[in-house]
Write a protein that holds these residues in place. Structure first.
Motif, PDB file in Angstrom:
ATOM      1  N   GLN A   1       0.502  -1.141  -0.142  1.00  0.00           N
ATOM      2  CA  GLN A   1       0.165   0.252  -0.416  1.00  0.00           C
ATOM      3  C   GLN A   1       1.322   1.181  -0.119  1.00  0.00           C
ATOM      4  O   GLN A   1       0.487   2.551  -0.677  1.00  0.00           O
ATOM      5  CB  GLN A   1      -0.918   0.123   1.285  1.00  0.00           C
ATOM      6  CG  GLN A   1      -2.066  -0.796   1.365  1.00  0.00           C
ATOM      7  CD  GLN A   1      -2.912  -1.199   2.197  1.00  0.00           C
ATOM      8  OE1 GLN A   1      -2.135  -1.100   3.063  1.00  0.00           O
ATOM      9  NE2 GLN A   1      -4.389  -1.400   2.226  1.00  0.00           N
ATOM     10  N   THR A   2       2.038   1.225   0.927  1.00  0.00           N
ATOM     11  CA  THR A   2       3.095   2.053   0.985  1.00  0.00           C
ATOM     12  C   THR A   2       3.616   2.416  -0.586  1.00  0.00           C
ATOM     13  O   THR A   2       3.665   3.694  -1.113  1.00  0.00           O
ATOM     14  CB  THR A   2       4.136   1.623   1.915  1.00  0.00           C
ATOM     15  OG1 THR A   2       3.151   1.691   3.124  1.00  0.00           O
ATOM     16  CG2 THR A   2       4.694   3.295   2.106  1.00  0.00           C
TER      17      THR A   2
ATOM     18  N   ASN B   1      -8.303  16.046  -8.222  1.00  0.00           N
ATOM     19  CA  ASN B   1      -8.936  15.840  -7.299  1.00  0.00           C
ATOM     20  C   ASN B   1      -9.685  14.362  -6.755  1.00  0.00           C
ATOM     21  O   ASN B   1      -9.523  13.877  -5.589  1.00  0.00           O
ATOM     22  CB  ASN B   1     -10.440  16.465  -7.054  1.00  0.00           C
ATOM     23  CG  ASN B   1     -10.380  17.819  -6.328  1.00  0.00           C
ATOM     24  OD1 ASN B   1      -9.494  17.860  -5.651  1.00  0.00           O
ATOM     25  ND2 ASN B   1     -11.738  17.605  -6.328  1.00  0.00           N
ATOM     26  N   GLU B   2      -9.920  13.742  -7.936  1.00  0.00           N
ATOM     27  CA  GLU B   2     -10.236  12.079  -8.428  1.00  0.00           C
ATOM     28  C   GLU B   2      -9.086  12.030  -7.767  1.00  0.00           C
ATOM     29  O   GLU B   2      -9.152  10.791  -7.089  1.00  0.00           O
ATOM     30  CB  GLU B   2     -10.351  12.019  -9.369  1.00  0.00           C
ATOM     31  CG  GLU B   2     -12.201  12.130 -10.112  1.00  0.00           C
ATOM     32  CD  GLU B   2     -12.778  11.947 -11.441  1.00  0.00           C
ATOM     33  OE1 GLU B   2     -12.298  11.036 -11.901  1.00  0.00           O
ATOM     34  OE2 GLU B   2     -13.748  12.468 -11.618  1.00  0.00           O
ATOM     35  N   GLN B   3      -8.070  11.563  -8.512  1.00  0.00           N
ATOM     36  CA  GLN B   3      -6.434  11.428  -7.967  1.00  0.00           C
ATOM     37  C   GLN B   3      -6.702  11.310  -6.233  1.00  0.00           C
ATOM     38  O   GLN B   3      -6.223  10.480  -5.189  1.00  0.00           O
ATOM     39  CB  GLN B   3      -5.678  11.303  -9.281  1.00  0.00           C
ATOM     40  CG  GLN B   3      -5.722  11.129 -10.237  1.00  0.00           C
ATOM     41  CD  GLN B   3      -5.381  11.940 -11.201  1.00  0.00           C
ATOM     42  OE1 GLN B   3      -4.369  12.556 -10.622  1.00  0.00           O
ATOM     43  NE2 GLN B   3      -5.217  11.206 -12.335  1.00  0.00           N
ATOM     44  N   PHE B   4      -6.686  12.220  -5.984  1.00  0.00           N
ATOM     45  CA  PHE B   4      -5.877  12.865  -4.271  1.00  0.00           C
ATOM     46  C   PHE B   4      -7.385  12.179  -3.718  1.00  0.00           C
ATOM     47  O   PHE B   4      -6.844  11.305  -2.672  1.00  0.00           O
ATOM     48  CB  PHE B   4      -6.489  14.449  -3.940  1.00  0.00           C
ATOM     49  CG  PHE B   4      -5.677  15.554  -4.491  1.00  0.00           C
ATOM     50  CD1 PHE B   4      -4.525  15.023  -5.240  1.00  0.00           C
ATOM     51  CD2 PHE B   4      -6.047  16.731  -4.922  1.00  0.00           C
ATOM     52  CE1 PHE B   4      -3.447  15.706  -5.264  1.00  0.00           C
ATOM     53  CE2 PHE B   4      -5.170  17.527  -4.488  1.00  0.00           C
ATOM     54  CZ  PHE B   4      -3.704  17.155  -5.291  1.00  0.00           C
ATOM     55  N   GLN B   5      -8.437  11.967  -3.908  1.00  0.00           N
ATOM     56  CA  GLN B   5      -9.425  10.766  -3.182  1.00  0.00           C
ATOM     57  C   GLN B   5      -9.081   9.593  -3.078  1.00  0.00           C
ATOM     58  O   GLN B   5      -8.639   9.202  -2.449  1.00  0.00           O
ATOM     59  CB  GLN B   5     -10.647  11.023  -3.889  1.00  0.00           C
ATOM     60  CG  GLN B   5     -11.462  10.346  -2.791  1.00  0.00           C
ATOM     61  CD  GLN B   5     -11.616  10.816  -1.660  1.00  0.00           C
ATOM     62  OE1 GLN B   5     -12.242  12.176  -1.405  1.00  0.00           O
ATOM     63  NE2 GLN B   5     -11.875  10.098  -0.879  1.00  0.00           N
ATOM     64  N   GLU B   6      -8.303   8.917  -4.387  1.00  0.00           N
ATOM     65  CA  GLU B   6      -8.013   7.412  -4.457  1.00  0.00           C
ATOM     66  C   GLU B   6      -7.128   7.249  -3.373  1.00  0.00           C
ATOM     67  O   GLU B   6      -6.818   6.641  -2.841  1.00  0.00           O
ATOM     68  CB  GLU B   6      -7.737   7.520  -5.966  1.00  0.00           C
ATOM     69  CG  GLU B   6      -6.933   5.439  -6.056  1.00  0.00           C
ATOM     70  CD  GLU B   6      -6.188   5.157  -7.338  1.00  0.00           C
ATOM     71  OE1 GLU B   6      -5.994   4.111  -7.708  1.00  0.00           O
ATOM     72  OE2 GLU B   6      -6.372   6.338  -7.871  1.00  0.00           O
ATOM     73  N   THR B   7      -5.959   8.136  -3.199  1.00  0.00           N
ATOM     74  CA  THR B   7      -4.862   8.721  -2.604  1.00  0.00           C
ATOM     75  C   THR B   7      -4.747   8.632  -1.091  1.00  0.00           C
ATOM     76  O   THR B   7      -4.354   8.170   0.025  1.00  0.00           O
ATOM     77  CB  THR B   7      -4.078   9.335  -3.088  1.00  0.00           C
ATOM     78  OG1 THR B   7      -3.183   9.605  -4.436  1.00  0.00           O
ATOM     79  CG2 THR B   7      -2.540   9.578  -2.380  1.00  0.00           C
TER      80      THR B   7
ATOM     81  N   LEU C   1      -5.858   5.289   0.436  1.00  0.00           N
ATOM     82  CA  LEU C   1      -5.406   4.346  -0.030  1.00  0.00           C
ATOM     83  C   LEU C   1      -3.842   4.720   1.015  1.00  0.00           C
ATOM     84  O   LEU C   1      -3.721   3.993   2.115  1.00  0.00           O
ATOM     85  CB  LEU C   1      -4.317   3.851  -1.101  1.00  0.00           C
ATOM     86  CG  LEU C   1      -3.803   2.735  -1.795  1.00  0.00           C
ATOM     87  CD1 LEU C   1      -4.397   1.682  -1.372  1.00  0.00           C
ATOM     88  CD2 LEU C   1      -2.533   3.482  -2.847  1.00  0.00           C
ATOM     89  N   ALA C   2      -3.679   5.808   1.664  1.00  0.00           N
ATOM     90  CA  ALA C   2      -2.998   5.956   2.534  1.00  0.00           C
ATOM     91  C   ALA C   2      -3.899   6.096   4.165  1.00  0.00           C
ATOM     92  O   ALA C   2      -3.129   5.340   4.279  1.00  0.00           O
ATOM     93  CB  ALA C   2      -2.988   8.092   2.507  1.00  0.00           C
TER      94      ALA C   2
ATOM     95  N   GLU D   1      -5.537   3.634   4.738  1.00  0.00           N
ATOM     96  CA  GLU D   1      -5.539   1.693   4.228  1.00  0.00           C
ATOM     97  C   GLU D   1      -4.094   1.555   5.040  1.00  0.00           C
ATOM     98  O   GLU D   1      -3.732   1.350   5.461  1.00  0.00           O
ATOM     99  CB  GLU D   1      -6.017   0.796   3.147  1.00  0.00           C
ATOM    100  CG  GLU D   1      -7.559   1.618   2.982  1.00  0.00           C
ATOM    101  CD  GLU D   1      -7.835   0.982   1.556  1.00  0.00           C
ATOM    102  OE1 GLU D   1      -6.563  -0.085   0.910  1.00  0.00           O
ATOM    103  OE2 GLU D   1      -8.362   1.196   1.258  1.00  0.00           O
ATOM    104  N   ALA D   2      -3.279   2.532   5.015  1.00  0.00           N
ATOM    105  CA  ALA D   2      -2.307   2.225   4.849  1.00  0.00           C
ATOM    106  C   ALA D   2      -1.938   2.935   6.446  1.00  0.00           C
ATOM    107  O   ALA D   2      -0.105   2.953   6.737  1.00  0.00           O
ATOM    108  CB  ALA D   2      -0.398   2.722   3.589  1.00  0.00           C
ATOM    109  N   ASP D   3      -2.055   3.620   6.695  1.00  0.00           N
ATOM    110  CA  ASP D   3      -1.852   4.040   8.453  1.00  0.00           C
ATOM    111  C   ASP D   3      -0.556   5.443   8.025  1.00  0.00           C
ATOM    112  O   ASP D   3      -0.558   5.460   9.306  1.00  0.00           O
ATOM    113  CB  ASP D   3      -1.473   3.362   9.551  1.00  0.00           C
ATOM    114  CG  ASP D   3      -2.847   2.524   9.644  1.00  0.00           C
ATOM    115  OD1 ASP D   3      -4.099   2.776   9.721  1.00  0.00           O
ATOM    116  OD2 ASP D   3      -2.389   0.978  10.146  1.00  0.00           O
ATOM    117  N   ASP D   4      -1.304   6.016   6.832  1.00  0.00           N
ATOM    118  CA  ASP D   4      -0.382   7.199   7.281  1.00  0.00           C
ATOM    119  C   ASP D   4      -1.333   8.334   6.454  1.00  0.00           C
ATOM    120  O   ASP D   4      -1.877   8.889   5.451  1.00  0.00           O
ATOM    121  CB  ASP D   4       0.194   7.451   5.309  1.00  0.00           C
ATOM    122  CG  ASP D   4       0.847   8.052   4.953  1.00  0.00           C
ATOM    123  OD1 ASP D   4       1.115   9.388   5.844  1.00  0.00           O
ATOM    124  OD2 ASP D   4       1.665   7.995   3.873  1.00  0.00           O
TER     125      ASP D   4
END
Length: 154
Positions: free
Chosen positions: A9-10, A112-118, A121-122, A124-127
């Motif tokens: 994920q990271t 913005n869509e790509q920010f939302q995806e990131t 995921l972040a 989920e990765a505890d980031d």
């Protein structure tokens, strides 16, 4: 969650951050193009707004690149890399003022869509630092999209 899953994920977060570095660099150049070449009755308004936007985009790009470095990633740093990675297209040089504004609305929506995806995921990765940074950036872009749509009368 296993350590292997978290590392995967990271790595994906790093890839998405790099995509955003590339997109924001292409946007920076595109908005500069619009700033220089806008014409018509809205010249002064758009010329000033485009300058504000390209200055903001470069600050966001730098923060994302530095976050990527903090995560021990390697942000793209050449025009060739930006163009290879980016999903945002360069200006073609024939846009009129309305098309420039509409194009920015569409490009901001893509980012913005790509920010939302990131963000997802972040999380989920505890980031949380990455997610928090992008949540703020997402809110900024949403406001710009609203203002640009209002400018067009939409």
């Amino acid at each position: 969650m296993t350590n292997t899953t978290n590392k995967g994920q990271t790595k994906k977060v790093e890839e998405l951050l790099n995509l955003q570095v590339a997109n924001l660099n292409v946007l920076y150049v595109k908005i500069h193009n619009f700033h220089w070449y806008v014409k018509g009755e809205n010249f002064y308004t758009l010329h000033i707004k485009f300058e504000e936007l390209y200055n903001e985009v470069t600050l966001k790009m730098d923060e994302i690149a530095e976050r990527l470095l903090t995560l021990k990633g390697s942000p793209a740093a050449t025009l060739k890399e930006y163009l290879e990675l980016a999903t945002i297209q360069e200006a073609n040089g024939t846009e009129d003022a309305r098309t420039m504004v509409q194009t920015l609305i569409e490009d901001f929506a893509t980012v913005n869509e790509q920010f939302q995806e990131t963000i997802e995921l972040a999380d989920e990765a505890d980031d949380q630092p990455t997610a928090d940074m992008l949540i703020a950036f997402k809110a900024d872009l949403e406001k710009h999209m609203w203002m640009l749509r209002s400018f067009l009368g939409n």
